[in-house]
Scaffold this motif. Sequence first.
Motif, PDB file in Angstrom:
ATOM      1  N   ALA A  67       0.828  -1.212   0.000  1.00 16.49           N
ATOM      2  CA  ALA A  67       0.000   0.000   0.000  1.00 16.49           C
ATOM      3  C   ALA A  67       0.860   1.260   0.000  1.00 16.49           C
ATOM      4  O   ALA A  67       0.494   2.257  -0.613  1.00 16.49           O
ATOM      5  CB  ALA A  67      -0.938  -0.004   1.201  1.00 16.49           C
ATOM      6  N   CYS A  68       1.997   1.219   0.686  1.00 10.85           N
ATOM      7  CA  CYS A  68       2.885   2.389   0.709  1.00 10.85           C
ATOM      8  C   CYS A  68       3.453   2.691  -0.671  1.00 10.85           C
ATOM      9  O   CYS A  68       3.786   3.837  -0.967  1.00 10.85           O
ATOM     10  CB  CYS A  68       4.034   2.175   1.691  1.00 10.85           C
ATOM     11  SG  CYS A  68       3.533   2.272   3.399  1.00 10.85           S
ATOM     12  N   TRP A 122      -1.487   6.202  -2.211  1.00 11.99           N
ATOM     13  CA  TRP A 122      -0.797   6.611  -0.986  1.00 11.99           C
ATOM     14  C   TRP A 122       0.270   7.650  -1.292  1.00 11.99           C
ATOM     15  O   TRP A 122       0.414   8.631  -0.577  1.00 11.99           O
ATOM     16  CB  TRP A 122      -0.188   5.399  -0.310  1.00 11.99           C
ATOM     17  CG  TRP A 122       0.636   5.761   0.879  1.00 11.99           C
ATOM     18  CD1 TRP A 122       1.989   5.769   0.958  1.00 11.99           C
ATOM     19  CD2 TRP A 122       0.165   6.194   2.153  1.00 11.99           C
ATOM     20  NE1 TRP A 122       2.393   6.179   2.203  1.00 11.99           N
ATOM     21  CE2 TRP A 122       1.286   6.445   2.955  1.00 11.99           C
ATOM     22  CE3 TRP A 122      -1.101   6.402   2.692  1.00 11.99           C
ATOM     23  CZ2 TRP A 122       1.189   6.889   4.267  1.00 11.99           C
ATOM     24  CZ3 TRP A 122      -1.193   6.833   3.999  1.00 11.99           C
ATOM     25  CH2 TRP A 122      -0.068   7.068   4.772  1.00 11.99           C
ATOM     26  N   THR A 169       0.427  11.502   0.265  1.00 12.31           N
ATOM     27  CA  THR A 169       1.584  12.021   0.992  1.00 12.31           C
ATOM     28  C   THR A 169       2.254  13.155   0.232  1.00 12.31           C
ATOM     29  O   THR A 169       2.782  14.078   0.846  1.00 12.31           O
ATOM     30  CB  THR A 169       2.609  10.907   1.276  1.00 12.31           C
ATOM     31  OG1 THR A 169       3.009  10.310   0.045  1.00 12.31           O
ATOM     32  CG2 THR A 169       2.039   9.871   2.209  1.00 12.31           C
TER      33      THR A 169
END
Length: 189
Positions: free
Chosen positions: A69-70, A75, A79
């Motif tokens: 997911a990062c 994501w 961010t």
Amino acid sequence: MPTTVSLSRVILTLAAWVAPPGRRTLCQAMRAELDVLYDGRLSWALGGLVSALGWRLRVDGLFWAVVLACALPIWRSVTFLATVPIYRLLDRLGSPAIYSYWLLQQALVCALLAAWRPRLAAPAAITYLVVQYAISEIVWIYVLRWPTGKGVKIMDAPPVVGLSAVLCWCLIGAWSGASLRRTFARPTL
């Protein structure tokens, strides 16, 4: 027949390696039962491997889901939007400042992942980097229709150099996170 037996033993050895520490004795028991079986040794071994993978997934499944997911674009977009003011500030300092900040971000993500699971630090960093760049390449080539060839650069460097720099920073971050976790996990006297 001897090939099936040796292949079955290798598969159950792999199952013991994959299994969480609390379940390794069960894998050893499966291997001991393998010597008693006359038929179905290979299916027994494959069943043991599938069981070990299931146990491992229950233990580390959430971790690997977070690693993936990062690296996903959603994501990264969230961010990035949160750090736009920092990028605007760094834009006045030039591209080396932006690249440095971006590398530190990559290292921080890998450090946080490694602090969660120290023994998976290097695989998590490499998986994070590979997934992130695979998705980036797909977006660049198929969605944005950017040209590929001699003009492609990563951080104003050839792709091999740019990817190597990012990989180094991801591994440094992973090592730092794992080291911090191990340091704080030690009992104090």
